[in-house]
Design a protein around this motif. Structure first.
Motif, PDB file in Angstrom:
ATOM      1  N   LYS A  38       0.648  -1.268  -0.095  1.00  0.00           N
ATOM      2  CA  LYS A  38      -0.089   0.108  -0.033  1.00  0.00           C
ATOM      3  C   LYS A  38       0.754   1.333  -0.121  1.00  0.00           C
ATOM      4  CE  LYS A  38      -3.700   0.306   2.381  1.00  0.00           C
ATOM      5  NZ  LYS A  38      -4.734   0.141   1.422  1.00  0.00           N
ATOM      6  N   ILE A  39       1.973   1.277   0.894  1.00  0.00           N
ATOM      7  CA  ILE A  39       2.742   2.453   0.822  1.00  0.00           C
ATOM      8  C   ILE A  39       3.544   2.562  -0.593  1.00  0.00           C
ATOM      9  CG2 ILE A  39       4.968   3.189   1.785  1.00  0.00           C
ATOM     10  CD1 ILE A  39       3.980   2.070   4.625  1.00  0.00           C
ATOM     11  N   GLN A  40       3.822   1.585  -1.066  1.00  0.00           N
ATOM     12  CA  GLN A  40       4.426   1.702  -2.461  1.00  0.00           C
ATOM     13  C   GLN A  40       3.644   2.279  -3.649  1.00  0.00           C
ATOM     14  OE1 GLN A  40       5.955  -2.341  -3.452  1.00  0.00           O
ATOM     15  NE2 GLN A  40       7.569  -2.294  -1.814  1.00  0.00           N
ATOM     16  N   LYS A  41       2.266   1.809  -3.492  1.00  0.00           N
ATOM     17  CA  LYS A  41       1.220   2.297  -4.409  1.00  0.00           C
ATOM     18  C   LYS A  41       1.067   3.871  -4.119  1.00  0.00           C
ATOM     19  CE  LYS A  41      -2.558   0.244  -5.167  1.00  0.00           C
ATOM     20  NZ  LYS A  41      -3.964  -0.455  -5.290  1.00  0.00           N
ATOM     21  N   LYS A  42       1.093   4.656  -2.762  1.00  0.00           N
ATOM     22  CA  LYS A  42       1.068   5.748  -2.594  1.00  0.00           C
ATOM     23  C   LYS A  42       2.251   6.521  -3.205  1.00  0.00           C
ATOM     24  CE  LYS A  42      -1.683   5.453   1.581  1.00  0.00           C
ATOM     25  NZ  LYS A  42      -2.892   6.164   1.121  1.00  0.00           N
ATOM     26  N   PHE A  89       6.702   8.365  -8.017  1.00  0.00           N
ATOM     27  CA  PHE A  89       7.788   7.665  -7.669  1.00  0.00           C
ATOM     28  C   PHE A  89       7.912   6.180  -7.707  1.00  0.00           C
ATOM     29  CE2 PHE A  89      10.744   6.294  -4.289  1.00  0.00           C
ATOM     30  CZ  PHE A  89      11.779   7.104  -4.390  1.00  0.00           C
ATOM     31  N   ASP A  90       8.304   5.921  -8.975  1.00  0.00           N
ATOM     32  CA  ASP A  90       8.033   4.368  -9.246  1.00  0.00           C
ATOM     33  C   ASP A  90       9.168   3.917 -10.223  1.00  0.00           C
ATOM     34  OD1 ASP A  90       7.004   1.964  -8.892  1.00  0.00           O
ATOM     35  OD2 ASP A  90       5.213   2.498 -10.147  1.00  0.00           O
ATOM     36  N   TRP A  91       9.331   2.652 -10.423  1.00  0.00           N
ATOM     37  CA  TRP A  91      10.223   2.278 -11.441  1.00  0.00           C
ATOM     38  C   TRP A  91       9.551   2.366 -12.803  1.00  0.00           C
ATOM     39  CZ3 TRP A  91      14.922   0.422 -10.104  1.00  0.00           C
ATOM     40  CH2 TRP A  91      15.155   0.160  -8.951  1.00  0.00           C
ATOM     41  N   ASP A  98      11.778  -4.607 -15.005  1.00  0.00           N
ATOM     42  CA  ASP A  98      13.260  -4.975 -15.296  1.00  0.00           C
ATOM     43  C   ASP A  98      14.073  -4.047 -14.106  1.00  0.00           C
ATOM     44  OD1 ASP A  98      12.595  -6.387 -17.287  1.00  0.00           O
ATOM     45  OD2 ASP A  98      12.944  -4.724 -18.689  1.00  0.00           O
ATOM     46  N   GLY A  99      13.775  -2.828 -13.855  1.00  0.00           N
ATOM     47  CA  GLY A  99      14.654  -2.025 -12.871  1.00  0.00           C
ATOM     48  C   GLY A  99      14.535  -2.561 -11.567  1.00  0.00           C
ATOM     49  N   ALA A 100      13.243  -3.166 -11.164  1.00  0.00           N
ATOM     50  CA  ALA A 100      13.050  -3.617  -9.943  1.00  0.00           C
ATOM     51  C   ALA A 100      13.599  -4.937  -9.638  1.00  0.00           C
ATOM     52  CB  ALA A 100      11.674  -3.775  -9.625  1.00  0.00           C
ATOM     53  N   MET A 101      13.779  -5.877 -10.819  1.00  0.00           N
ATOM     54  CA  MET A 101      14.258  -7.027 -10.809  1.00  0.00           C
ATOM     55  C   MET A 101      15.949  -6.971 -10.735  1.00  0.00           C
ATOM     56  SD  MET A 101      12.036  -9.719 -11.441  1.00  0.00           S
ATOM     57  CE  MET A 101      12.889 -10.896 -11.904  1.00  0.00           C
ATOM     58  N   ARG A 102      16.540  -6.088 -11.108  1.00  0.00           N
ATOM     59  CA  ARG A 102      17.965  -5.990 -11.043  1.00  0.00           C
ATOM     60  C   ARG A 102      18.112  -5.262  -9.675  1.00  0.00           C
ATOM     61  NH1 ARG A 102      17.218  -3.839 -16.602  1.00  0.00           N
ATOM     62  NH2 ARG A 102      17.253  -1.727 -15.715  1.00  0.00           N
ATOM     63  N   LYS A 103      17.237  -4.745  -9.041  1.00  0.00           N
ATOM     64  CA  LYS A 103      17.372  -4.201  -7.665  1.00  0.00           C
ATOM     65  C   LYS A 103      17.456  -5.198  -6.537  1.00  0.00           C
ATOM     66  CE  LYS A 103      17.371  -1.132  -4.470  1.00  0.00           C
ATOM     67  NZ  LYS A 103      18.486  -0.166  -4.290  1.00  0.00           N
ATOM     68  N   LEU A 106       4.297  -4.192  -9.358  1.00  0.00           N
ATOM     69  CA  LEU A 106       4.296  -3.763 -10.817  1.00  0.00           C
ATOM     70  C   LEU A 106       3.929  -4.928 -11.821  1.00  0.00           C
ATOM     71  CD1 LEU A 106       7.940  -2.522 -10.520  1.00  0.00           C
ATOM     72  CD2 LEU A 106       5.965  -1.128 -11.304  1.00  0.00           C
ATOM     73  N   LEU A 107       3.779  -6.223 -11.497  1.00  0.00           N
ATOM     74  CA  LEU A 107       3.195  -6.996 -12.304  1.00  0.00           C
ATOM     75  C   LEU A 107       1.589  -7.412 -11.857  1.00  0.00           C
ATOM     76  CD1 LEU A 107       5.829  -9.911 -11.989  1.00  0.00           C
ATOM     77  CD2 LEU A 107       5.255  -8.202 -14.010  1.00  0.00           C
ATOM     78  N   ASP A 108       1.101  -6.478 -10.946  1.00  0.00           N
ATOM     79  CA  ASP A 108      -0.320  -6.482 -10.430  1.00  0.00           C
ATOM     80  C   ASP A 108      -0.532  -7.719  -9.847  1.00  0.00           C
ATOM     81  OD1 ASP A 108      -2.946  -5.413 -10.486  1.00  0.00           O
ATOM     82  OD2 ASP A 108      -3.617  -6.122 -12.276  1.00  0.00           O
TER      83      ASP A 108
END
Length: 243
Positions: A158-162, A168-170, A174-179, A216-218
């Motif tokens: 929920k905080i990431q969605k806000k 403020f998001d990838w 792919d960027g999140a996967m590399r993280k 990100l993948l819902d």
């Protein structure tokens, strides 16, 4: 309160009851002539029951079992009535009035001047109205409003969605996967050092990143982990049977 006379069938087992009868039954249970256990309860003593009943309702939804869901929703409703009956500062009517006001004030695309013709726009309108009502001055205020008692994966989601709602998001998954590779490497370092505090922090960073990928993948992180846990139980059960 006194128990109604015999002509009143509120306390008789039957097929259907009204909302008013539910209130009457609960009020009697908590009265001087009612049940000692119900009368002795406080908001604090049954707080865990609210969470337990909500979880059981979620399980019934996951099972796609309407009979079980009906029962579990009744248990959730009972908790609402229970807390409302024991409250001194408000009544069940106040609870109902509050949620009615909220539904109207948050749906300003229907009852106000806002325009929202997609589910995504409706959610943004809801969040905007919520921030105004609660006096939030920043997105951080909104993030802090997400209950700390909520399951950690859901709270992170929920905080990431806000954050994503304000850009403020990838840009891609792919960027999140590399993280993940970065966070996993940092976790290995702290494990080798034997620093439990730093290991805990890096493990948290890794989990937070995994939640981000699922978002990100819902996909829902709680559903993903619950499914994994159930599969593990199934495999473990099979192993025991074959041993």
């Amino acid at each position: 309160m006194s128990k109604p006379e015999q002509k009143d069938d509120t306390f008789t087992l039957k097929e259907h009851y009204s909302f008013g009868e539910l209130l009457t039954i609960m009020a009697f249970l908590r009265s001087d002539e009612g049940c000692p256990w119900d009368r002795a309860q406080t908001h604090e003593s049954i707080a865990g029951n609210m969470l337990e009943e909500a979880y059981e309702a979620v399980v019934a939804i996951g099972m796609n079992d309407p009979v079980a869901l009906q029962e579990e929703l009744g248990d959730v409703l009972m908790q609402v009535i229970f807390h409302s009956d024991m409250a001194e500062a408000f009544t069940i009517e106040d609870v109902i009035s509050g949620i009615c006001r909220k539904l109207i004030s948050r749906h300003t695309h229907l009852f106000g001047d806002d325009h929202a013709d997609t589910p995504e726009k409706v959610l943004r309108t809801w969040e905007k109205n919520k921030q105004i009502e609660k006096g939030f001055l920043s997105v951080s205020d909104s993030m802090r409003d997400v209950p700390r008692g909520m399951p950690a994966l859901t709270r992170a989601f929920k905080i990431q969605k806000k954050a994503a709602n304000v850009g403020f998001d990838w840009t891609s998954v792919d960027g999140a996967m590399r993280k993940i590779e970065e966070e996993l490497a940092e976790l290995f370092v702290e494990v080798e050092k034997g620093d439990k505090k730093r290991t805990e922090e890096e493990a948290g960073d890794l989990l937070f990143t995994i939640v981000n990928i699922l978002r990100l993948l819902d996909l829902d992180p709680e559903t993903a982990l619950t499914g994994c846990t159930e599969r593990f139980i199934g495999r473990f059960s099979t192993m025991e049977e074959e041993a």
